[in-house]
Write a protein that holds these residues in place. Structure first.
Motif, mmCIF file in Angstrom:
data_model
loop_
_atom_site.group_PDB
_atom_site.id
_atom_site.type_symbol
_atom_site.label_atom_id
_atom_site.label_comp_id
_atom_site.label_asym_id
_atom_site.label_seq_id
_atom_site.Cartn_x
_atom_site.Cartn_y
_atom_site.Cartn_z
ATOM 1 N N LEU A 245 59.398 -18.855 -52.823
ATOM 2 C CA LEU A 245 58.906 -19.905 -51.854
ATOM 3 C C LEU A 245 58.317 -19.122 -50.651
ATOM 4 N N GLU A 246 58.896 -17.985 -50.335
ATOM 5 C CA GLU A 246 58.344 -17.139 -49.229
ATOM 6 C C GLU A 246 56.987 -16.476 -49.572
ATOM 7 N N ALA A 247 56.884 -16.171 -50.824
ATOM 8 C CA ALA A 247 55.638 -15.771 -51.394
ATOM 9 C C ALA A 247 54.799 -16.668 -51.522
ATOM 10 N N ALA A 248 55.070 -17.925 -51.793
ATOM 11 C CA ALA A 248 53.996 -18.778 -51.878
ATOM 12 C C ALA A 248 53.638 -19.428 -50.815
ATOM 13 N N ALA A 249 54.392 -19.427 -49.904
ATOM 14 C CA ALA A 249 54.305 -20.236 -48.490
ATOM 15 C C ALA A 249 52.839 -20.272 -47.836
ATOM 16 N N PRO A 250 52.213 -18.824 -47.903
ATOM 17 C CA PRO A 250 50.767 -18.864 -47.364
ATOM 18 C C PRO A 250 49.852 -19.662 -47.968
ATOM 19 N N GLU A 251 49.935 -19.950 -49.550
ATOM 20 C CA GLU A 251 49.093 -20.728 -50.184
ATOM 21 C C GLU A 251 49.019 -22.213 -49.656
ATOM 22 N N SER A 252 50.211 -22.755 -49.362
ATOM 23 C CA SER A 252 50.287 -23.986 -49.034
ATOM 24 C C SER A 252 50.593 -24.406 -47.500
ATOM 25 N N ALA A 253 50.369 -23.301 -46.562
ATOM 26 C CA ALA A 253 50.794 -23.523 -45.165
ATOM 27 C C ALA A 253 50.028 -24.806 -44.548
ATOM 28 N N ASP A 254 48.540 -24.851 -44.908
ATOM 29 C CA ASP A 254 47.790 -25.914 -44.370
ATOM 30 C C ASP A 254 48.478 -27.249 -44.615
ATOM 31 N N ARG A 255 48.973 -27.468 -45.742
ATOM 32 C CA ARG A 255 49.264 -28.922 -46.265
ATOM 33 C C ARG A 255 50.780 -29.092 -45.691
ATOM 34 N N ARG A 256 51.651 -27.939 -45.639
ATOM 35 C CA ARG A 256 52.838 -28.087 -44.995
ATOM 36 C C ARG A 256 52.694 -28.171 -43.519
ATOM 37 N N THR A 257 51.932 -27.766 -42.897
ATOM 38 C CA THR A 257 51.848 -27.678 -41.493
ATOM 39 C C THR A 257 51.333 -29.252 -41.083
ATOM 40 N N THR A 258 50.400 -29.784 -41.960
ATOM 41 C CA THR A 258 50.062 -31.132 -41.821
ATOM 42 C C THR A 258 51.243 -32.091 -42.043
ATOM 43 N N ILE A 259 52.230 -32.001 -42.811
ATOM 44 C CA ILE A 259 53.240 -32.766 -42.924
ATOM 45 C C ILE A 259 54.097 -32.635 -41.968
ATOM 46 N N LEU A 260 54.499 -31.357 -41.575
ATOM 47 C CA LEU A 260 55.387 -31.100 -40.583
ATOM 48 C C LEU A 260 54.751 -31.453 -39.168
ATOM 49 N N SER A 261 53.693 -31.478 -38.998
ATOM 50 C CA SER A 261 52.900 -31.910 -37.630
ATOM 51 C C SER A 261 53.292 -33.499 -37.639
ATOM 52 N N LEU A 262 52.969 -34.154 -38.931
ATOM 53 C CA LEU A 262 53.248 -35.627 -38.698
ATOM 54 C C LEU A 262 54.538 -35.898 -38.619
ATOM 55 N N ILE A 263 55.220 -35.387 -39.107
ATOM 56 C CA ILE A 263 56.718 -35.655 -38.778
ATOM 57 C C ILE A 263 57.066 -35.494 -37.344
ATOM 58 N N ASN B 75 58.806 -23.960 -56.066
ATOM 59 C CA ASN B 75 58.806 -22.506 -55.980
ATOM 60 C C ASN B 75 57.666 -21.698 -56.135
ATOM 61 N N THR B 76 56.699 -22.347 -56.869
ATOM 62 C CA THR B 76 55.611 -21.687 -57.272
ATOM 63 C C THR B 76 54.318 -21.768 -56.182
ATOM 64 N N THR B 77 54.430 -22.810 -55.476
ATOM 65 C CA THR B 77 53.332 -22.945 -54.486
ATOM 66 C C THR B 77 53.718 -23.174 -53.155
ATOM 67 N N GLY B 78 54.905 -23.378 -52.791
ATOM 68 C CA GLY B 78 55.281 -23.660 -51.731
ATOM 69 C C GLY B 78 55.189 -24.902 -51.072
ATOM 70 N N GLU B 79 54.627 -25.930 -51.913
ATOM 71 C CA GLU B 79 54.288 -27.016 -51.364
ATOM 72 C C GLU B 79 55.415 -28.185 -51.353
ATOM 73 N N ILE B 80 55.246 -29.131 -50.314
ATOM 74 C CA ILE B 80 56.629 -30.020 -50.272
ATOM 75 C C ILE B 80 56.416 -31.088 -51.488
ATOM 76 N N LEU B 81 56.954 -31.169 -52.236
ATOM 77 C CA LEU B 81 56.577 -32.214 -53.391
ATOM 78 C C LEU B 81 57.262 -33.343 -53.091
ATOM 79 N N HIS B 82 58.400 -33.645 -52.812
ATOM 80 C CA HIS B 82 58.972 -35.037 -52.453
ATOM 81 C C HIS B 82 60.341 -34.779 -51.465
ATOM 82 N N THR B 83 60.710 -36.151 -51.168
ATOM 83 C CA THR B 83 61.595 -36.266 -50.324
ATOM 84 C C THR B 83 62.724 -37.076 -51.220
ATOM 85 N N GLN B 84 64.050 -36.887 -50.784
ATOM 86 C CA GLN B 84 65.203 -37.456 -51.478
ATOM 87 C C GLN B 84 65.901 -38.038 -50.291
ATOM 88 N N SER B 85 66.024 -39.420 -50.122
ATOM 89 C CA SER B 85 66.848 -39.980 -49.078
ATOM 90 C C SER B 85 68.245 -39.538 -49.238
#
Length: 189
Positions: free
Chosen positions: A15-33, A122-132
């Motif tokens: 996850l840490e290795a993949a994090a830079p690749e998906s940082a923009d999308r993750r930042t968008t999601i976290l910013s919206l939250i 694990n491979t992209t660091g992208e947030i895939l889904h949520t589980q209530s």
């Protein structure tokens, strides 16, 4: 996942290795939250002033009453009950009910995003889904946690919710002086 198995532990190194690749999308999601939580919290806090007006009390008294009730639902129920006996202008009363209804709609997505587990690839660091983190009961079964994809439709839904919460904030600010004037006039329209 069966009832007696734990979820698979994330591969934190991957996850840490993949994090830079998906940082923009993750930042968008976290910013919206964050935007949703920020706007929702400001809106809930504004209802203290609506309560203050309805109680004909000072800010500290209204805040004490508000904080004594331990759920948002209980706080808004009190406001609506007081409004029924204090607001004589039907249009003003309906406007408050609509504001509360719209706020409650936003509360659902805010609660969903604050009380869930996020699954990350694990491979992209992208947030895939949520589980209530709540039980869902249907007519035939009881299951744990609805799973929702974090896809473009969900991101649009989150963006819409943030914008709606911002609109509600402005509308509450516009509503309060009219409520105050109505109550000062003795409830005459």
């Amino acid at each position: 996942m069966t009832a007696n198995h734990l979820p698979q532990k994330p591969d934190f190194a991957a996850l840490e290795a993949a994090a830079p690749e998906s940082a923009d999308r993750r930042t968008t999601i976290l910013s919206l939250i964050g935007g949703l939580v920020f706007n929702w919290s400001n809106n809930e806090s504004l209802f203290i002033y609506v309560l203050m007006l309805l109680l004909k009390a000072d800010q500290a008294t209204a805040a004490i009453v508000f904080a004594t009730l331990n759920t948002t639902r209980a706080r808004l129920d009190l406001i609506q009950r007081l409004a029924r006996i204090r607001i004589r202008d039907k249009a003003l009363s309906k406007e408050l009910d609509r504001l509360i209804d719209r706020f409650n709609d936003g509360t659902h997505i805010r609660n969903e995003l604050n009380h869930c587990m996020y699954t990350v690839d694990n491979t992209t660091g992208e947030i895939l889904h949520t589980q209530s983190m709540r039980l869902v009961q249907t007519s035939s079964a009881l299951r744990f946690g609805e799973i929702k994809p974090m896809d473009e439709a969900r991101i649009r839904e989150m963006s819409d919710a943030v914008r709606e919460m911002a609109r509600i904030n402005r509308e509450i600010w516009d509503f309060m002086p009219r409520l105050e004037a109505h109550l000062r006039s003795g409830g005459r329209s």
